[in-house]
Design a protein around this motif. Structure first.
Motif, short mmCIF file in Angstrom:
data_model
loop_
_atom_site.label_atom_id
_atom_site.label_comp_id
_atom_site.label_asym_id
_atom_site.label_seq_id
_atom_site.Cartn_x
_atom_site.Cartn_y
_atom_site.Cartn_z
N GLU A 15 2.51 -4.23 108.49
CA GLU A 15 3.25 -4.80 109.62
C GLU A 15 4.58 -5.33 109.09
O GLU A 15 4.60 -6.19 108.21
N PRO A 16 5.70 -4.84 109.61
CA PRO A 16 7.01 -5.28 109.11
C PRO A 16 7.19 -6.80 109.15
O PRO A 16 7.77 -7.38 108.23
N GLU A 17 6.66 -7.44 110.20
CA GLU A 17 6.82 -8.91 110.30
C GLU A 17 6.08 -9.62 109.17
O GLU A 17 6.55 -10.64 108.65
N ARG A 18 4.93 -9.11 108.78
CA ARG A 18 4.17 -9.72 107.68
C ARG A 18 4.84 -9.47 106.34
O ARG A 18 4.89 -10.35 105.49
N LEU A 19 5.36 -8.26 106.15
CA LEU A 19 6.11 -7.97 104.92
C LEU A 19 7.32 -8.91 104.83
O LEU A 19 7.59 -9.48 103.78
N TYR A 20 8.01 -9.08 105.95
CA TYR A 20 9.15 -9.99 106.00
C TYR A 20 8.75 -11.40 105.58
O TYR A 20 9.41 -12.03 104.75
N SER A 21 7.64 -11.88 106.13
CA SER A 21 7.19 -13.25 105.83
C SER A 21 6.84 -13.40 104.35
O SER A 21 7.21 -14.39 103.72
N GLY A 22 6.12 -12.44 103.80
CA GLY A 22 5.76 -12.51 102.39
C GLY A 22 6.96 -12.43 101.48
O GLY A 22 7.10 -13.21 100.53
N LEU A 23 7.87 -11.49 101.77
CA LEU A 23 9.08 -11.38 100.96
C LEU A 23 9.95 -12.62 101.09
O LEU A 23 10.55 -13.08 100.13
N SER A 24 10.00 -13.17 102.29
CA SER A 24 10.79 -14.38 102.53
C SER A 24 10.29 -15.54 101.67
O SER A 24 11.09 -16.26 101.06
N ALA A 25 8.98 -15.71 101.60
CA ALA A 25 8.41 -16.78 100.76
C ALA A 25 8.76 -16.55 99.29
O ALA A 25 9.17 -17.49 98.58
N LEU A 26 8.63 -15.32 98.82
CA LEU A 26 8.95 -15.00 97.42
C LEU A 26 10.43 -15.18 97.13
O LEU A 26 10.81 -15.81 96.14
N VAL A 27 11.27 -14.62 97.99
CA VAL A 27 12.72 -14.66 97.75
C VAL A 27 13.25 -16.09 97.81
O VAL A 27 14.05 -16.49 96.95
N SER A 28 12.83 -16.87 98.79
CA SER A 28 13.35 -18.23 98.89
C SER A 28 12.90 -19.08 97.69
O SER A 28 13.67 -19.89 97.17
N THR A 29 11.69 -18.87 97.21
CA THR A 29 11.20 -19.61 96.04
C THR A 29 11.93 -19.15 94.78
O THR A 29 12.38 -19.96 93.97
N ALA A 30 12.10 -17.84 94.62
CA ALA A 30 12.78 -17.29 93.44
C ALA A 30 14.26 -17.64 93.44
O ALA A 30 14.85 -17.87 92.38
N ALA A 31 14.87 -17.70 94.62
CA ALA A 31 16.30 -18.03 94.70
C ALA A 31 16.57 -19.45 94.24
O ALA A 31 17.68 -19.76 93.79
N ASP A 32 15.56 -20.31 94.31
CA ASP A 32 15.69 -21.69 93.81
C ASP A 32 15.50 -21.78 92.30
O ASP A 32 15.51 -22.87 91.75
N GLY A 33 15.28 -20.63 91.66
CA GLY A 33 15.15 -20.59 90.21
C GLY A 33 13.73 -20.57 89.69
O GLY A 33 13.51 -20.54 88.48
N SER A 34 12.74 -20.60 90.58
CA SER A 34 11.34 -20.56 90.16
C SER A 34 10.92 -19.10 89.93
O SER A 34 11.28 -18.23 90.71
N ARG A 35 10.16 -18.87 88.87
CA ARG A 35 9.63 -17.53 88.62
C ARG A 35 8.58 -17.18 89.68
O ARG A 35 7.71 -17.99 89.98
N CYS A 36 8.68 -15.98 90.22
CA CYS A 36 7.74 -15.50 91.24
C CYS A 36 7.35 -14.06 90.92
O CYS A 36 8.08 -13.36 90.22
N ALA A 37 6.21 -13.65 91.47
CA ALA A 37 5.74 -12.29 91.25
C ALA A 37 5.09 -11.76 92.52
O ALA A 37 4.42 -12.50 93.24
N GLY A 38 5.29 -10.49 92.78
CA GLY A 38 4.68 -9.85 93.94
C GLY A 38 4.04 -8.54 93.55
O GLY A 38 4.54 -7.82 92.69
N LEU A 39 2.90 -8.25 94.18
CA LEU A 39 2.21 -6.98 94.01
C LEU A 39 2.20 -6.29 95.36
O LEU A 39 1.63 -6.79 96.32
N LEU A 40 2.87 -5.15 95.45
CA LEU A 40 2.95 -4.39 96.69
C LEU A 40 1.86 -3.34 96.70
O LEU A 40 1.75 -2.53 95.77
#
Length: 135
Positions: A15-40
């Motif tokens: 679902e595009p909306e769910r992908l958006y939400s997951g990526l948004s959480a990762l990107v906003s956290t990583a943009a603050d300088g925190s290391r993040c990881a995602g498995l697609l």
């Protein structure tokens, strides 16, 4: 052993909306300088790798909950979010190995967009101690 990411996410929904939400959480956290990881995985991997993502998510059947006028804005935002996720140094994104094997993809199909291919157990091992979300 390296310090675990502060946030790790397994993204499998198509679902595009769910992908958006997951990526948004990762990107906003990583943009603050925190290391993040995602498995697609599976449908999320298919969506993420789609070269025509912009058109795909504007189709009414892909995003039935969105208003007609909001689809174009959403599509552009999702593509921008995907591109930002790929570019962030503090965010590593991997393809699920089972997905790659069963979706008729090769490692080469994902290597230019992602940081490689990992099994779910290996990803979970790397993410041990992280906040973990499933989308």
């Amino acid at each position: 052993h390296a310090e675990p990411p502060s946030l790790a996410a397994v993204l499998s929904s198509g679902e595009p909306e769910r992908l958006y939400s997951g990526l948004s959480a990762l990107v906003s956290t990583a943009a603050d300088g925190s290391r993040c990881a995602g498995l697609l995985a599976f449908r999320a991997l298919d969506l993420f790798l789609d070269p025509d993502l912009l058109r795909r998510v504007q189709e009414p059947e892909a995003t039935p909950a969105l208003a007609w006028a909001g689809r174009e804005m959403f599509a552009h935002s999702l593509v921008e979010l995907r591109d930002t996720a790929v570019d962030l140094e503090t965010l590593s994104l991997h393809a699920c190995s089972a997905s790659v094997e069963t979706m008729n993809l090769t490692a080469e199909d994902v290597e230019d967009r992602l940081d490689g291919v990992l099994s779910t157990p290996r990803f979970l091992e790397l993410a041990r101690g992280s906040r973990l979300i499933f989308v």
